[in-house]
Design a protein around this motif. Structure first.
Motif, PDB file in Angstrom:
ATOM      1  N   LEU A  20       8.899   2.883   3.707  1.00  0.00           N
ATOM      2  CA  LEU A  20      10.067   2.026   3.484  1.00  0.00           C
ATOM      3  C   LEU A  20      11.122   2.759   2.658  1.00  0.00           C
ATOM      4  O   LEU A  20      12.323   2.665   2.944  1.00  0.00           O
ATOM      5  N   ARG A  21      10.678   3.493   1.662  1.00  0.00           N
ATOM      6  CA  ARG A  21      11.620   4.216   0.807  1.00  0.00           C
ATOM      7  C   ARG A  21      12.468   5.205   1.605  1.00  0.00           C
ATOM      8  O   ARG A  21      13.697   5.199   1.521  1.00  0.00           O
ATOM      9  N   VAL A  22      11.806   6.053   2.402  1.00  0.00           N
ATOM     10  CA  VAL A  22      12.567   7.084   3.119  1.00  0.00           C
ATOM     11  C   VAL A  22      13.314   6.502   4.324  1.00  0.00           C
ATOM     12  O   VAL A  22      14.410   6.977   4.662  1.00  0.00           O
ATOM     13  N   ALA A  23      12.753   5.479   4.968  1.00  0.00           N
ATOM     14  CA  ALA A  23      13.415   4.903   6.143  1.00  0.00           C
ATOM     15  C   ALA A  23      14.706   4.193   5.759  1.00  0.00           C
ATOM     16  O   ALA A  23      15.750   4.363   6.409  1.00  0.00           O
ATOM     17  N   ILE A  24      14.660   3.376   4.703  1.00  0.00           N
ATOM     18  CA  ILE A  24      15.875   2.680   4.264  1.00  0.00           C
ATOM     19  C   ILE A  24      16.894   3.681   3.749  1.00  0.00           C
ATOM     20  O   ILE A  24      18.101   3.555   4.014  1.00  0.00           O
ATOM     21  N   ALA A  25      16.436   4.711   3.025  1.00  0.00           N
ATOM     22  CA  ALA A  25      17.349   5.753   2.547  1.00  0.00           C
ATOM     23  C   ALA A  25      18.021   6.454   3.726  1.00  0.00           C
ATOM     24  O   ALA A  25      19.228   6.746   3.687  1.00  0.00           O
ATOM     25  N   ALA A  26      17.259   6.727   4.791  1.00  0.00           N
ATOM     26  CA  ALA A  26      17.826   7.402   5.968  1.00  0.00           C
ATOM     27  C   ALA A  26      18.909   6.542   6.620  1.00  0.00           C
ATOM     28  O   ALA A  26      19.964   7.057   7.020  1.00  0.00           O
ATOM     29  N   THR A  42      15.198  12.837   5.052  1.00  0.00           N
ATOM     30  CA  THR A  42      14.644  11.481   4.946  1.00  0.00           C
ATOM     31  C   THR A  42      14.337  10.907   6.331  1.00  0.00           C
ATOM     32  O   THR A  42      13.348  10.184   6.501  1.00  0.00           O
ATOM     33  N   SER A  43      15.170  11.231   7.312  1.00  0.00           N
ATOM     34  CA  SER A  43      14.906  10.771   8.682  1.00  0.00           C
ATOM     35  C   SER A  43      13.608  11.370   9.206  1.00  0.00           C
ATOM     36  O   SER A  43      12.772  10.671   9.799  1.00  0.00           O
ATOM     37  N   ALA A  44      13.430  12.673   8.988  1.00  0.00           N
ATOM     38  CA  ALA A  44      12.207  13.343   9.433  1.00  0.00           C
ATOM     39  C   ALA A  44      10.985  12.772   8.725  1.00  0.00           C
ATOM     40  O   ALA A  44       9.941  12.528   9.350  1.00  0.00           O
ATOM     41  N   ALA A  45      11.104  12.538   7.412  1.00  0.00           N
ATOM     42  CA  ALA A  45       9.978  11.990   6.661  1.00  0.00           C
ATOM     43  C   ALA A  45       9.592  10.604   7.166  1.00  0.00           C
ATOM     44  O   ALA A  45       8.403  10.281   7.281  1.00  0.00           O
ATOM     45  N   ALA A  46      10.593   9.782   7.506  1.00  0.00           N
ATOM     46  CA  ALA A  46      10.308   8.439   8.024  1.00  0.00           C
ATOM     47  C   ALA A  46       9.565   8.515   9.355  1.00  0.00           C
ATOM     48  O   ALA A  46       8.610   7.764   9.596  1.00  0.00           O
ATOM     49  N   LEU A  47       9.990   9.433  10.220  1.00  0.00           N
ATOM     50  CA  LEU A  47       9.331   9.585  11.517  1.00  0.00           C
ATOM     51  C   LEU A  47       7.909  10.110  11.365  1.00  0.00           C
ATOM     52  O   LEU A  47       7.008   9.736  12.136  1.00  0.00           O
ATOM     53  N   ILE A  48       7.685  10.979  10.381  1.00  0.00           N
ATOM     54  CA  ILE A  48       6.342  11.520  10.145  1.00  0.00           C
ATOM     55  C   ILE A  48       5.406  10.440   9.603  1.00  0.00           C
ATOM     56  O   ILE A  48       4.250  10.308  10.027  1.00  0.00           O
ATOM     57  N   LEU A  49       5.903   9.637   8.667  1.00  0.00           N
ATOM     58  CA  LEU A  49       5.047   8.693   7.951  1.00  0.00           C
ATOM     59  C   LEU A  49       4.803   7.383   8.688  1.00  0.00           C
ATOM     60  O   LEU A  49       3.741   6.763   8.527  1.00  0.00           O
ATOM     61  N   ALA A  50       5.780   6.940   9.470  1.00  0.00           N
ATOM     62  CA  ALA A  50       5.692   5.601  10.083  1.00  0.00           C
ATOM     63  C   ALA A  50       4.408   5.386  10.889  1.00  0.00           C
ATOM     64  O   ALA A  50       3.741   4.345  10.724  1.00  0.00           O
ATOM     65  N   PRO A  51       4.006   6.309  11.770  1.00  0.00           N
ATOM     66  CA  PRO A  51       2.764   6.075  12.531  1.00  0.00           C
ATOM     67  C   PRO A  51       1.538   5.931  11.638  1.00  0.00           C
ATOM     68  O   PRO A  51       0.678   5.077  11.887  1.00  0.00           O
ATOM     69  N   PHE A  52       1.439   6.745  10.578  1.00  0.00           N
ATOM     70  CA  PHE A  52       0.295   6.658   9.673  1.00  0.00           C
ATOM     71  C   PHE A  52       0.286   5.327   8.923  1.00  0.00           C
ATOM     72  O   PHE A  52      -0.766   4.717   8.728  1.00  0.00           O
ATOM     73  N   ALA A  53       1.473   4.891   8.487  1.00  0.00           N
ATOM     74  CA  ALA A  53       1.554   3.619   7.773  1.00  0.00           C
ATOM     75  C   ALA A  53       1.143   2.457   8.664  1.00  0.00           C
ATOM     76  O   ALA A  53       0.408   1.556   8.244  1.00  0.00           O
ATOM     77  N   LEU A  54       1.588   2.483   9.922  1.00  0.00           N
ATOM     78  CA  LEU A  54       1.265   1.391  10.839  1.00  0.00           C
ATOM     79  C   LEU A  54      -0.222   1.341  11.173  1.00  0.00           C
ATOM     80  O   LEU A  54      -0.825   0.270  11.244  1.00  0.00           O
ATOM     81  N   ILE A  55      -0.832   2.530  11.354  1.00  0.00           N
ATOM     82  CA  ILE A  55      -2.241   2.583  11.754  1.00  0.00           C
ATOM     83  C   ILE A  55      -3.176   2.330  10.574  1.00  0.00           C
ATOM     84  O   ILE A  55      -4.141   1.568  10.672  1.00  0.00           O
ATOM     85  N   LEU A  56      -2.894   2.978   9.429  1.00  0.00           N
ATOM     86  CA  LEU A  56      -3.814   2.924   8.295  1.00  0.00           C
ATOM     87  C   LEU A  56      -3.592   1.709   7.391  1.00  0.00           C
ATOM     88  O   LEU A  56      -4.555   1.119   6.897  1.00  0.00           O
ATOM     89  N   ASP A  57      -2.335   1.357   7.140  1.00  0.00           N
ATOM     90  CA  ASP A  57      -2.051   0.245   6.222  1.00  0.00           C
ATOM     91  C   ASP A  57      -1.985  -1.108   6.923  1.00  0.00           C
ATOM     92  O   ASP A  57      -2.184  -2.139   6.285  1.00  0.00           O
ATOM     93  N   PRO A  76       0.662  -2.903   7.870  1.00  0.00           N
ATOM     94  CA  PRO A  76       1.526  -3.741   7.012  1.00  0.00           C
ATOM     95  C   PRO A  76       1.858  -5.096   7.617  1.00  0.00           C
ATOM     96  O   PRO A  76       2.144  -6.042   6.879  1.00  0.00           O
ATOM     97  N   PHE A  77       1.824  -5.189   8.942  1.00  0.00           N
ATOM     98  CA  PHE A  77       2.130  -6.465   9.598  1.00  0.00           C
ATOM     99  C   PHE A  77       1.088  -7.534   9.296  1.00  0.00           C
ATOM    100  O   PHE A  77       1.329  -8.731   9.506  1.00  0.00           O
ATOM    101  N   SER A  78      -0.086  -7.123   8.783  1.00  0.00           N
ATOM    102  CA  SER A  78      -1.132  -8.087   8.455  1.00  0.00           C
ATOM    103  C   SER A  78      -1.132  -8.482   6.981  1.00  0.00           C
ATOM    104  O   SER A  78      -1.949  -9.308   6.555  1.00  0.00           O
ATOM    105  N   PRO A  84       0.830  -1.207   0.000  1.00  0.00           N
ATOM    106  CA  PRO A  84       0.000   0.000   0.000  1.00  0.00           C
ATOM    107  C   PRO A  84       0.863   1.255   0.000  1.00  0.00           C
ATOM    108  O   PRO A  84       2.062   1.207   0.313  1.00  0.00           O
ATOM    109  N   VAL A  85       0.243   2.380  -0.328  1.00  0.00           N
ATOM    110  CA  VAL A  85       0.982   3.619  -0.600  1.00  0.00           C
ATOM    111  C   VAL A  85       1.844   4.064   0.575  1.00  0.00           C
ATOM    112  O   VAL A  85       3.060   4.306   0.426  1.00  0.00           O
ATOM    113  N   LEU A  86       1.262   4.228   1.758  1.00  0.00           N
ATOM    114  CA  LEU A  86       2.021   4.775   2.883  1.00  0.00           C
ATOM    115  C   LEU A  86       3.160   3.839   3.310  1.00  0.00           C
ATOM    116  O   LEU A  86       4.247   4.303   3.672  1.00  0.00           O
TER     117      LEU A  86
END
Length: 299
Positions: A31-37, A181-196, A198-200, A24-26
């Motif tokens: 993943l893109r910004v976190a791995i880059a960071a 990229t570090s800031a973007a990963a921190l901003i996006l991670a909570p939204f990705a975990l809650i909305l997407d 991904p662990f499921s 999914p998008v988020l």
């Protein structure tokens, strides 16, 4: 450097197509910004690049992460779920127009001129001609997705004008790329975990993971080192010219690597893009201009 950046960002569209089939998008963008960071922090520590500690500088890096990564990456990838890559390329190529307008307002050394506006419009026309009428025929449909890509282009324009401050602050391009990229990963991670959630989701295949890593390493980590180096040297309007070069790269890569045919319209579009870049740069026009005696002026 600008051509190298266009190659890296042109490849990111291919990587996104592969990843969207399984992620999914988020989650994809996070993943893109976190791995880059992670990659960039390794380079920062290995090279001994100074790490800023002032709260104001850290806040500026966080704002850059929001404007240059978190918002536009998410908007463009989401938009690509509803519109074609060609139409997305046209809409994304409006970034220099937004940037030129904003730079003309906020940056004293990048005032808007008729030559610059003319060159930008010429380059944008080249993108439209190269992509072709099929993509243009979709304009007006899927308005929400098209608006998302235009909003991403505007966000990029804000980011590049805002990013000029890092040269004045003495922050190295690698550190700016790492911070955003570090800031973007921190901003996006909570939204990705809650909305997407991904662990499921089912575990993606090896091809998707290769695309994720390549997108993070080359189209993000290394690409943003180049981006901020160009921004520091050549200014806000020049660095975002990469968005009109990306479609050219995509067509050439398709012809060389995939054996795809290059049409007459695509060649004409490339010629218009090159003409637009030459007009914006201005040096070729200055070289061709002659004085009253008929002799060419020196550069």
């Amino acid at each position: 450097m600008l051509v190298a950046l266009s190659v890296l960002w042109g490849a990111s569209f291919i990587f996104s197509e592969v990843m969207l089939a399984a992620l999914p998008v988020l989650t994809l963008v996070t993943l893109r910004v976190a791995i880059a960071a992670v990659i960039l922090w390794g380079l920062v520590l290995a090279s001994g690049t100074p790490v800023p500690r002032r709260p104001g500088t850290i806040a500026a890096l966080a704002a850059m992460g929001l404007l240059n990564n978190a918002l536009p990456f998410s908007l463009i990838v989401w938009g690509q779920t509803s519109i074609t890559a060609g139409l997305a390329a046209i809409l994304n190529a409006t970034t220099p127009l937004f940037t030129a307008g904003l730079a003309g307002i906020f940056l004293a050394d990048e005032r808007l001129t008729r030559r610059r506006v003319g060159g930008l419009l010429l380059g944008l026309a080249g993108v439209a001609v190269m992509v072709g009428p099929d993509a243009l025929s979709r304009l007006g449909s899927d308005l929400l997705a098209q608006g998302a890509v235009l909003a991403a282009a505007f966000s990029y324009g804000c980011a590049v004008v805002f990013g000029r401050r890092f040269k004045r602050l003495g922050i190295a391009p690698m550190m700016v790329a790492t911070g955003q990229t570090s800031a973007a990963a921190l901003i996006l991670a909570p939204f990705a975990l809650i909305l997407d959630r991904p662990f499921s989701l089912p575990m993606p295949g090896a091809g998707v993971w290769l695309a994720v890593v390549a997108n993070a390493a080359f189209a993000t980590a290394f690409a943003y080192i180049l981006y901020f180096a160009i921004l520091a040297r050549s200014g806000a309007t020049n660095v975002v010219l990469v968005t009109v070069l990306v479609p050219v790269v995509a067509v050439l890569v398709g012809a060389v690597a995939l054996g795809e045919t290059v049409s007459t319209g695509q060649l004409a579009g490339m010629a218009l893009i090159c003409a637009g870049l030459a007009v914006i740069d201005g040096r070729l026009l200055g070289w061709l201009r002659v004085d009253p005696s008929g002799a060419r002026r020196s550069l």
